[in-house]
Design a protein around this motif. Structure first.
Motif, PDB file in Angstrom:
ATOM      1  N   PHE A  16       0.935  -1.428  -0.085  1.00 36.54           N
ATOM      2  CA  PHE A  16      -0.567  -0.240   0.333  1.00 36.54           C
ATOM      3  C   PHE A  16       0.584   1.656   0.174  1.00 36.54           C
ATOM      4  O   PHE A  16       0.156   2.155  -0.865  1.00 36.54           O
ATOM      5  N   PRO A  17       1.754   0.985   0.624  1.00 36.81           N
ATOM      6  CA  PRO A  17       2.709   2.792   0.759  1.00 36.81           C
ATOM      7  C   PRO A  17       3.724   3.277  -0.537  1.00 36.81           C
ATOM      8  O   PRO A  17       3.728   3.782  -0.796  1.00 36.81           O
ATOM      9  N   LYS A  18       3.655   1.245  -0.964  1.00 41.49           N
ATOM     10  CA  LYS A  18       4.543   1.247  -2.068  1.00 41.49           C
ATOM     11  C   LYS A  18       3.471   1.859  -3.269  1.00 41.49           C
ATOM     12  O   LYS A  18       3.797   3.472  -4.126  1.00 41.49           O
ATOM     13  N   ALA A  19       1.977   1.964  -2.990  1.00 44.49           N
ATOM     14  CA  ALA A  19       1.035   2.247  -4.527  1.00 44.49           C
ATOM     15  C   ALA A  19       1.447   3.328  -4.160  1.00 44.49           C
ATOM     16  O   ALA A  19       1.035   4.119  -5.326  1.00 44.49           O
ATOM     17  N   GLN A  20       1.116   3.827  -3.334  1.00 44.74           N
ATOM     18  CA  GLN A  20       1.038   5.719  -2.736  1.00 44.74           C
ATOM     19  C   GLN A  20       2.164   6.304  -3.332  1.00 44.74           C
ATOM     20  O   GLN A  20       1.720   7.716  -3.818  1.00 44.74           O
TER      21      GLN A  20
END
Length: 117
Positions: A29-33
């Protein structure tokens, strides 16, 4: 007033601590953000550490009031930076951001009212 301050502070600390863990374990999730905001993925651990420092600083405010105040103010600034990152890429999906930001503002307000008024 202490009950309100303690409840908000502990809730905020748990919220930001869990977010820090998500950043630090390398969750997708943080990587996608970061990708969506066109920021380098190498920032994930740094952002996670900032969230962890804020979380621990809020708890430290029970012993050292100035530490809690600075941690809450730092988290408010962190999420203002997050808003700027969203706006830079014209992302208007700000629901999650609003919840995190409102919690930081509430933690700062509760700290200021309890310790400094």
């Amino acid at each position: 007033m202490f009950a309100v301050y303690a409840t908000i502070t502990i809730f905020a600390s748990l919220l930001y601590g869990s977010a820090a863990v998500v950043y630090l374990i390398g969750h997708e999730f943080p990587k996608a953000q970061l990708d969506m905001k066109r920021l380098p993925r190498s920032w994930a651990p740094v952002l996670g550490m900032l969230l962890a420092a804020g979380s621990l600083g809020l708890l430290g405010g029970f012993a050292l009031p100035m530490l809690g105040t600075l941690a809450a103010a730092g988290l408010v600034l962190y999420f203002i930076g997050a808003l700027l990152a969203h706006l830079r890429v014209e992302s208007h999906n700000l629901a999650n951001w609003a919840g995190f930001f409102a919690t930081a503002v509430a933690a700062l307000a509760a700290d200021l009212v309890y310790h400094w008024s």
